[in-house]
Enzyme design. Structure first.
Site, PDB file in Angstrom:
ATOM      1  N   TYR A   1      -2.251  -1.220  10.147  1.00 40.20           N
ATOM      2  CA  TYR A   1      -2.126  -1.380   9.066  1.00 40.20           C
ATOM      3  C   TYR A   1      -0.730  -1.006   8.276  1.00 40.20           C
ATOM      4  CZ  TYR A   1      -3.701  -1.215   4.140  1.00 40.20           C
ATOM      5  OH  TYR A   1      -4.061  -1.619   2.589  1.00 40.20           O
TER       6      TYR A   1
ATOM      7  N   SER B   1       0.866  -1.103   0.018  1.00 40.56           N
ATOM      8  CA  SER B   1      -0.203  -0.146  -0.064  1.00 40.56           C
ATOM      9  C   SER B   1       0.868   1.116   0.104  1.00 40.56           C
ATOM     10  CB  SER B   1      -1.040  -0.101   1.178  1.00 40.56           C
ATOM     11  OG  SER B   1      -1.493   1.273   1.594  1.00 40.56           O
TER      12      SER B   1
END
Length: 269
Positions: free
Chosen positions: A169, A156
């Site tokens: 995350y 990401s």
């Protein structure tokens, strides 16, 4: 469309919907057969609905409609033994393994010091340990086969920079970026390439309702971290799948240990 993966077999995790489904379909469109797994379950720490067995069945239909064979299983990437068995069964049916896309992942939102132990454990277990499990299960097959291969881990923009409200995350996505770099060095001599892809927002159904109130409450202290250089604010799963397919193709045969953003210029702001 080019048929860059004729007679090849691709293993995709998190394949029931979103990026995983788009990747499975894209590879099938380009000639590949697919081994697909998904947990098809609800996660205790996330606020959005999990994928279902019906979702995975729809992926099967779409792959077959694209001309590919597919072996699909309901498997949680946190369960190494089940994951290994599913992969081995798929290889037995389809004959080989060429590409691995470790895509399964989850996300939730909270201030870093307010993340619950459940949120932390579940995010790390799925996003990091699940990717390691996927690679651990696949690499011995690729080495034994002796014809090289390609692995892509879905990271990401949060795997390359800090982002507010998703510390767990961010930690998981930074970690798999580092894991990919290490494995690229370890596996290069076998002709196995390992890269990461770094999306920004993608329309996958992972809608975190808790993010809105956090953004509103902390708007005065946030910088331009959520801004993109391009006028888009979200990517489609098929756009990520196209980048992953390129990374796994012979066209990217000299690319390994790389971090490939598909982020609308988010990392440039």
């Amino acid at each position: 469309m080019a048929r860059r993966f004729e007679d090849k077999v691709v293993f995709v995790t998190g394949a029931a919907r979103g990026q995983g489904r788009a990747e499975a379909v894209r590879f099938a469109e380009e000639g590949a057969d697919v081994i697909a797994v998904d947990a098809c379950a609800e996660f205790g720490s996330t606020g959005y609905a999990g994928a279902t067995e019906d979702d995975l069945a729809e992926t099967v239909k779409l792959v077959e409609a694209a001309g590919g064979r597919i072996v699909a299983s309901k498997v949680d990437v946190r369960d190494f033994d089940a994951l290994s068995a599913a992969l081995a069964a798929g290889i037995e049916q389809l004959g080989r393994l060429d590409v691995v896309v470790a895509n399964a992942g989850i996300c939730s939102a909270a201030l870093s010091w307010e993340i619950t132990p459940e949120q932390w454990r579940e995010t790390i277990d799925v996003n990091l340990t699940g990717v390691w499990h996927t690679a651990k299960a696949a690499v011995p097959h690729l080495i034994a086969q002796g014809s090289g291969g390609a692995m892509v881990f879905t990271s990401s923009v949060a795997g390359l920079k800090g982002m507010p409200f998703v510390g767990h995350y961010v930690a998981s996505k930074h970690a798999i970026t580092g894991l990919a770099k290490t494995m690229a060095n370890e596996l290069g001599g076998y002709g196995i390439r390992v890269n990461t892809v770094h999306p920004a927002g993608v329309a996958t159904g992972m809608q975190m309702g808790e993010m809105g109130p956090l953004l509103e409450a902390h708007a005065s202290t946030l910088g331009p971290i959520f801004m993109n250089a391009l006028p888009s604010y979200i990517c489609q799963p098929e756009e990520i799948a196209a980048a992953v397919a390129w990374l796994c193709s012979d066209e990217a045969g000299q690319v390994t240990g790389a971090q490939i953003p598909v982020d609308m210029g988010n990392l440039n702001r």
